[in-house]
Design a protein around this motif. Structure first.
Motif, mmCIF file in Angstrom:
data_model
loop_
_atom_site.group_PDB
_atom_site.id
_atom_site.type_symbol
_atom_site.label_atom_id
_atom_site.label_comp_id
_atom_site.label_asym_id
_atom_site.label_seq_id
_atom_site.Cartn_x
_atom_site.Cartn_y
_atom_site.Cartn_z
ATOM 1 N N ALA A 121 135.358 105.219 75.240
ATOM 2 C CA ALA A 121 136.410 105.826 76.385
ATOM 3 C C ALA A 121 135.975 105.530 77.640
ATOM 4 O O ALA A 121 136.858 105.152 78.633
ATOM 5 N N LYS A 122 134.721 105.309 78.316
ATOM 6 C CA LYS A 122 134.434 104.684 79.564
ATOM 7 C C LYS A 122 134.476 103.531 79.688
ATOM 8 O O LYS A 122 134.186 102.933 81.035
ATOM 9 N N ASN A 123 134.562 102.699 78.660
ATOM 10 C CA ASN A 123 134.442 101.229 78.984
ATOM 11 C C ASN A 123 135.840 100.481 78.364
ATOM 12 O O ASN A 123 135.653 99.374 77.744
ATOM 13 N N LEU A 124 136.883 101.073 78.238
ATOM 14 C CA LEU A 124 138.100 100.487 77.704
ATOM 15 C C LEU A 124 138.568 99.294 78.569
ATOM 16 O O LEU A 124 138.593 99.180 79.896
ATOM 17 N N THR A 125 138.640 98.043 77.978
ATOM 18 C CA THR A 125 138.865 96.883 78.650
ATOM 19 C C THR A 125 140.317 96.597 78.682
ATOM 20 O O THR A 125 141.289 97.089 78.032
ATOM 21 N N LEU A 126 140.428 95.512 79.722
ATOM 22 C CA LEU A 126 141.926 95.071 79.799
ATOM 23 C C LEU A 126 142.434 94.243 78.555
ATOM 24 O O LEU A 126 143.630 94.641 78.290
ATOM 25 N N ASP A 127 141.714 93.749 77.773
ATOM 26 C CA ASP A 127 142.035 93.137 76.711
ATOM 27 C C ASP A 127 142.304 94.314 75.391
ATOM 28 O O ASP A 127 143.368 93.961 74.697
ATOM 29 N N GLN A 128 141.812 95.294 75.448
ATOM 30 C CA GLN A 128 141.932 96.483 74.744
ATOM 31 C C GLN A 128 143.232 97.389 74.938
ATOM 32 O O GLN A 128 143.909 97.493 73.959
ATOM 33 N N CYS A 129 143.555 97.117 76.402
ATOM 34 C CA CYS A 129 144.764 97.969 76.719
ATOM 35 C C CYS A 129 145.752 97.088 76.467
ATOM 36 O O CYS A 129 146.984 97.559 75.851
ATOM 37 N N ASP A 187 145.757 108.256 78.385
ATOM 38 C CA ASP A 187 144.489 108.338 77.820
ATOM 39 C C ASP A 187 143.470 106.898 77.810
ATOM 40 O O ASP A 187 142.187 107.022 78.160
ATOM 41 N N TRP A 188 144.418 105.840 77.813
ATOM 42 C CA TRP A 188 143.989 104.509 77.704
ATOM 43 C C TRP A 188 143.634 103.909 79.261
ATOM 44 O O TRP A 188 142.889 103.292 79.517
ATOM 45 N N CYS A 189 144.192 104.595 80.211
ATOM 46 C CA CYS A 189 144.191 104.018 81.707
ATOM 47 C C CYS A 189 143.844 104.814 82.606
ATOM 48 O O CYS A 189 144.393 104.956 83.712
ATOM 49 N N LEU A 190 142.912 105.468 82.423
ATOM 50 C CA LEU A 190 142.026 106.571 83.352
ATOM 51 C C LEU A 190 140.884 105.988 84.264
ATOM 52 O O LEU A 190 140.149 105.149 83.556
ATOM 53 N N THR A 191 140.666 106.428 85.429
ATOM 54 C CA THR A 191 139.729 106.220 86.093
ATOM 55 C C THR A 191 138.647 107.453 85.862
ATOM 56 O O THR A 191 139.061 108.309 85.059
ATOM 57 N N ASP A 192 137.471 107.511 86.483
ATOM 58 C CA ASP A 192 136.502 108.548 86.179
ATOM 59 C C ASP A 192 137.099 110.035 86.579
ATOM 60 O O ASP A 192 136.953 111.003 85.994
ATOM 61 N N ASN A 193 137.952 109.675 87.662
ATOM 62 C CA ASN A 193 138.377 111.167 88.352
ATOM 63 C C ASN A 193 140.008 111.545 87.643
ATOM 64 O O ASN A 193 140.882 112.141 88.252
ATOM 65 N N LEU A 194 140.343 110.742 86.569
ATOM 66 C CA LEU A 194 141.532 111.015 85.736
ATOM 67 C C LEU A 194 142.917 110.425 86.539
ATOM 68 O O LEU A 194 143.959 110.643 85.996
#
Length: 325
Positions: free
Chosen positions: A115-123, A234-241
């Motif tokens: 969840a903390k390292n979702l990549t552009l390719d995964q998205c 869920d997939w496109c969040l920064t650390d501060n949501l």
């Protein structure tokens, strides 16, 4: 996340006796899911070890489950990587275990993405996959009302508000009034069969590619753009949501390449992000305010209780509302 219904070795053996999938080797409660109980089942068939997932439905009534069985069968027939249920010797997928409706599905290879390292390719991959799911569902004759739709949200916010602190109660009431009123403008958005819960922990990747999309038990007929908003939140969040613009662009452009959005959907997009955040704030609050009773017994080690923080979606709701300000 929780295992609400505790099973014994005897329970597992009696269940698997209905199938031809092998003899049980081990079973373990899964730290996943909010509303259902899940177990890994490892079985041996003629020296070959295979893993399955057993789901016991704590809230969904048995009469709603034939829809989910038929829906995943259709998606599987469309070539999509989904876990359609295993049938027993009599051809039945739906079972009863400890008085609860239950299904067994094959466990796919792969791991949930970090969840903390979702990549552009995964998205990009999940955007394409979601659009394919929507496209396949639009040609289906199946129908299932959204059990977590607007009437449910209205009832739950009324039930929760008296139990919240004054600030949260006021915020919830204001948000629901605003969202409900704004939705009146968008009554004719494209609808179809949606996943309804396409969080990163409902997707498996193997060797860099999606190997499975799982947990279709929130699937129903609803706005397609709402399902895209649930996924983005869920997939496109920064650390501060807040929304990460690069991942948001990757996911939505991949989706639109398969299923272009209507002009009305584009206008409804900020509202759908708010609605998606509100819906999951409500559902997570329910598990805090109305927790299941702890169960005693020798299988207490299978009792998983690691509820998700509802404040994440409250913060997200505030941030998505600020998009309009």
């Amino acid at each position: 996340m929780a295992v609400y219904t505790h099973l014994t070795q005897q329970d597992i053996e009696q269940l698997l006796a209905r199938y031809d999938i092998g003899k049980p080797v081990s079973f373990k409660g899964i730290e996943g899911g909010v509303e259902n109980t899940n177990y890994f089942l490892d079985v041996d068939k003629k020296g070959h070890l295979q893993r399955y997932v057993l789901t016991l439905f704590e809230y969904l009534p048995a009469e709603t489950l034939p829809f989910f069985i038929a829906y995943t069968d259709e998606l599987k027939a469309s070539g999509l990587p989904v876990p359609n249920p295993i049938r027993d010797r009599k051809g039945a997928a739906l079972q009863t275990v400890k008085g609860k409706p239950a299904l067994i599905v094959q466990c796919f290879e792969g791991q949930h993405p970090d969840a903390k390292n979702l990549t552009l390719d995964q998205c990009q991959q999940i955007g394409t996959m979601l659009a394919k799911i929507h496209t396949a569902g639009q040609s289906s004759s199946l129908y299932q009302e959204n059990q977590r739709g607007l009437p449910w949200l209205d009832a739950q916010q009324q039930r929760l508000i008296p139990l919240l602190n004054p600030d949260d109660a006021s915020f919830m009431a204001e948000q629901w009034h605003s969202i409900s009123k704004a939705l009146e403008t968008f009554k004719h958005l494209p609808k179809g069969l949606i996943h309804g819960d396409l969080f990163h922990n409902n997707v498996l990747f193997d060797q860099g590619k999606i190997s499975a999309v799982i947990d279709f038990y929130q699937a129903c007929n609803d706005w397609l753009i709402y399902d895209l908003a649930v996924t983005v939140n869920d997939w496109c969040l920064t650390d501060n949501l807040e929304l990460d613009n690069q991942r948001l662009k990757a996911l939505t452009e991949a989706y639109i390449w398969v299923r272009p959005l209507t002009e009305n959907e584009k206008k409804a997009w900020p509202l759908m992000l708010r609605l998606a955040a509100f819906r999951f704030w409500i559902s997570r609050l329910i598990t805090f305010v109305y927790p299941e009773q702890e169960a005693d017994g020798e299988h207490q080690e299978n009792h998983v209780r690691d509820f998700l923080d509802p404040d994440e979606f409250k913060i997200m709701l505030k941030l998505r509302t600020n998009i309009l300000d």
